[in-house]
Write a protein that holds these residues in place. Structure first.
Motif, PDB file in Angstrom:
ATOM      1  N   ASP A 225      36.042  16.927 -10.352  1.00 20.08           N
ATOM      2  CA  ASP A 225      36.489  15.565 -10.620  1.00 20.08           C
ATOM      3  C   ASP A 225      36.184  15.251 -12.079  1.00 20.08           C
ATOM      4  O   ASP A 225      35.060  14.880 -12.419  1.00 20.08           O
ATOM      5  CB  ASP A 225      35.768  14.598  -9.681  1.00 20.08           C
ATOM      6  CG  ASP A 225      36.260  13.168  -9.834  1.00 20.08           C
ATOM      7  OD1 ASP A 225      37.353  12.974 -10.386  1.00 20.08           O
ATOM      8  OD2 ASP A 225      35.534  12.247  -9.409  1.00 20.08           O
ATOM      9  N   VAL A 226      37.165  15.405 -12.970  1.00 16.17           N
ATOM     10  CA  VAL A 226      36.934  15.232 -14.409  1.00 16.17           C
ATOM     11  C   VAL A 226      37.425  13.867 -14.872  1.00 16.17           C
ATOM     12  O   VAL A 226      38.352  13.283 -14.303  1.00 16.17           O
ATOM     13  CB  VAL A 226      37.617  16.354 -15.224  1.00 16.17           C
ATOM     14  CG1 VAL A 226      36.969  17.693 -14.927  1.00 16.17           C
ATOM     15  CG2 VAL A 226      39.112  16.429 -14.921  1.00 16.17           C
ATOM     16  N   GLU A 227      36.798  13.370 -15.930  1.00 21.34           N
ATOM     17  CA  GLU A 227      37.023  12.007 -16.391  1.00 21.34           C
ATOM     18  C   GLU A 227      38.474  11.719 -16.752  1.00 21.34           C
ATOM     19  O   GLU A 227      39.021  10.676 -16.406  1.00 21.34           O
ATOM     20  CB  GLU A 227      36.126  11.714 -17.600  1.00 21.34           C
ATOM     21  CG  GLU A 227      34.657  11.589 -17.279  1.00 21.34           C
ATOM     22  CD  GLU A 227      34.357  10.415 -16.361  1.00 21.34           C
ATOM     23  OE1 GLU A 227      34.832   9.302 -16.641  1.00 21.34           O
ATOM     24  OE2 GLU A 227      33.672  10.619 -15.347  1.00 21.34           O
ATOM     25  N   ASP A 228      39.122  12.620 -17.473  1.00 26.53           N
ATOM     26  CA  ASP A 228      40.456  12.314 -17.974  1.00 26.53           C
ATOM     27  C   ASP A 228      41.536  12.354 -16.898  1.00 26.53           C
ATOM     28  O   ASP A 228      42.655  11.898 -17.122  1.00 26.53           O
ATOM     29  CB  ASP A 228      40.827  13.244 -19.132  1.00 26.53           C
ATOM     30  CG  ASP A 228      40.790  14.712 -18.746  1.00 26.53           C
ATOM     31  OD1 ASP A 228      40.052  15.058 -17.803  1.00 26.53           O
ATOM     32  OD2 ASP A 228      41.494  15.521 -19.391  1.00 26.53           O
ATOM     33  N   LEU A 229      41.202  12.889 -15.707  1.00 29.53           N
ATOM     34  CA  LEU A 229      42.186  12.933 -14.626  1.00 29.53           C
ATOM     35  C   LEU A 229      41.926  11.891 -13.532  1.00 29.53           C
ATOM     36  O   LEU A 229      42.725  11.731 -12.623  1.00 29.53           O
ATOM     37  CB  LEU A 229      42.214  14.331 -13.996  1.00 29.53           C
ATOM     38  CG  LEU A 229      42.700  15.475 -14.898  1.00 29.53           C
ATOM     39  CD1 LEU A 229      42.735  16.779 -14.130  1.00 29.53           C
ATOM     40  CD2 LEU A 229      44.078  15.176 -15.485  1.00 29.53           C
ATOM     41  N   LEU A 234      43.484  12.895  -9.675  1.00 28.28           N
ATOM     42  CA  LEU A 234      43.604  14.356  -9.644  1.00 28.28           C
ATOM     43  C   LEU A 234      42.267  15.025  -9.928  1.00 28.28           C
ATOM     44  O   LEU A 234      41.388  14.445 -10.585  1.00 28.28           O
ATOM     45  CB  LEU A 234      44.625  14.827 -10.689  1.00 28.28           C
ATOM     46  CG  LEU A 234      46.058  14.311 -10.519  1.00 28.28           C
ATOM     47  CD1 LEU A 234      46.907  14.745 -11.697  1.00 28.28           C
ATOM     48  CD2 LEU A 234      46.658  14.813  -9.215  1.00 28.28           C
ATOM     49  N   GLU A 235      42.117  16.252  -9.444  1.00 30.66           N
ATOM     50  CA  GLU A 235      40.952  17.083  -9.739  1.00 30.66           C
ATOM     51  C   GLU A 235      41.419  18.368 -10.408  1.00 30.66           C
ATOM     52  O   GLU A 235      42.566  18.787 -10.240  1.00 30.66           O
ATOM     53  CB  GLU A 235      40.179  17.408  -8.459  1.00 30.66           C
ATOM     54  CG  GLU A 235      39.526  16.208  -7.821  1.00 30.66           C
ATOM     55  CD  GLU A 235      38.740  16.567  -6.579  1.00 30.66           C
ATOM     56  OE1 GLU A 235      37.653  16.002  -6.369  1.00 30.66           O
ATOM     57  OE2 GLU A 235      39.203  17.442  -5.813  1.00 30.66           O
ATOM     58  N   LEU A 236      40.524  18.993 -11.138  1.00 32.44           N
ATOM     59  CA  LEU A 236      40.861  20.199 -11.895  1.00 32.44           C
ATOM     60  C   LEU A 236      40.263  21.428 -11.229  1.00 32.44           C
ATOM     61  O   LEU A 236      39.086  21.424 -10.852  1.00 32.44           O
ATOM     62  CB  LEU A 236      40.326  20.081 -13.324  1.00 32.44           C
ATOM     63  CG  LEU A 236      40.865  21.083 -14.345  1.00 32.44           C
ATOM     64  CD1 LEU A 236      42.329  20.777 -14.656  1.00 32.44           C
ATOM     65  CD2 LEU A 236      40.052  21.002 -15.639  1.00 32.44           C
ATOM     66  N   LEU A 237      41.069  22.477 -11.080  1.00 30.63           N
ATOM     67  CA  LEU A 237      40.567  23.741 -10.554  1.00 30.63           C
ATOM     68  C   LEU A 237      39.514  24.278 -11.517  1.00 30.63           C
ATOM     69  O   LEU A 237      39.797  24.488 -12.696  1.00 30.63           O
ATOM     70  CB  LEU A 237      41.714  24.744 -10.420  1.00 30.63           C
ATOM     71  CG  LEU A 237      41.345  26.167 -10.008  1.00 30.63           C
ATOM     72  CD1 LEU A 237      40.726  26.186  -8.616  1.00 30.63           C
ATOM     73  CD2 LEU A 237      42.573  27.073 -10.064  1.00 30.63           C
ATOM     74  N   SER A 238      38.288  24.478 -11.040  1.00 27.60           N
ATOM     75  CA  SER A 238      37.214  24.901 -11.937  1.00 27.60           C
ATOM     76  C   SER A 238      36.750  26.334 -11.697  1.00 27.60           C
ATOM     77  O   SER A 238      36.312  27.013 -12.633  1.00 27.60           O
ATOM     78  CB  SER A 238      36.017  23.960 -11.826  1.00 27.60           C
ATOM     79  OG  SER A 238      35.470  23.985 -10.519  1.00 27.60           O
TER      80      SER A 238
END
Length: 270
Positions: A225-229, A234-238
């Motif tokens: 869960d990143v700030e810019d998304l 949305l969440e980013l595949l990490s």
């Protein structure tokens, strides 16, 4: 395969064998972890506050001094870079403190800018210093007479620092602070971050989605869960795990890569 030429937060990945999991590679998105990055700033500052809180307890840094600058005493050549000037004043101040207390003092300092563009320092110390002496000493080396020192609860240091290291305050500091200039300063007796352990993972100039799409059955898939998304929900595949992929190995010799991976895979399995 499309290659990303320039580094950007999340544009590159790191790949390598997973300890104790024979035949498994790990794939992680490479975040920049920069204070200036809208994606990384908040989690990094949270990590830094927690680390400083650990250091404060370890070194018993339970006094916080705030050192301000008198605008009238800032030399004309330093008006545009008051951060440099206050760092120079603090260097001289450390000499005075060492003379007064018979040795170097442990400290952690946090730089902050006021709305008028002048820098000031918040310094965690383990030594109690009389406010009167501190004010006189700070003035003598070109600072200002407005200083403050008070006891803080070492168990709540992170909360004290949050006042200066969140929201608009830290954004203002980063806007006025030149690139690569540091927000934090510490005594030589304190190591904010230890040396990273060497690993057998390597950099790939592709985003993690490239490897995820090539993996037949990815496991332990994690999204962040990143700030810019957040505004878009949305969440980013990490990160994820899968057997070695040719796309990840790239131009490396496959046999050499697997030979280096075997000891890591076997570690902790016996």
């Amino acid at each position: 395969m499309r290659k990303t030429k320039s580094f950007g937060c999340g544009n590159f990945s790191v790949v390598g064998p997973v300890k104790g999991k024979p035949g498994v590679f790990g794939y992680k998105s490479l975040f920049c972890k920069s204070y200036r990055c809208n994606r990384c700033r908040k989690p990094k500052l949270k990590k830094v506050r927690a680390r400083i809180a650990e250091i404060a307890q370890e070194h018993k840094l339970n006094k916080m001094a705030t050192l301000t600058l008198d605008p009238a005493r800032i030399p004309a050549r330093h008006k545009a870079r008051t951060d440099r000037y206050i760092r120079d004043c603090w260097r001289k101040m450390r000499v005075l403190l060492a003379r007064e207390f018979n040795g170097s003092l442990s400290f952690v300092g946090v730089l902050e800018f006021q709305k008028n563009g002048n820098a000031h320092l918040h310094v965690l110390l383990g030594q109690y210093i009389e406010q009167k002496w501190l004010s006189k000493a700070w003035q003598s080396i070109g600072g200002g007479k407005v200083v403050d020192i008070r006891f803080v609860d070492v168990h709540r240091v992170s909360a004290y620092l949050s006042v200066y290291l969140v929201g608009e305050k830290v954004k203002l500091t980063l806007e006025l602070l030149p690139m690569r200039a540091r927000i934090f300063t510490t005594s030589r007796s304190i190591v904010l971050w230890g040396k990273k352990k060497a690993s057998n993972w390597w950099l790939r100039r592709e985003g993690i989605e490239t490897f995820y799409n090539a993996a037949a059955n990815p496991a332990n898939v994690r999204f962040e869960d990143v700030e810019d998304l957040k505004p878009f929900g949305l969440e980013l595949l990490s990160s994820f795990e899968s057997p070695p992929l040719q796309e990840a190995i790239g131009n490396r010799n496959v046999i050499t890569v697997l030979k280096a991976a075997i000891p890591i895979w076997n570690a902790g399995t016996s």
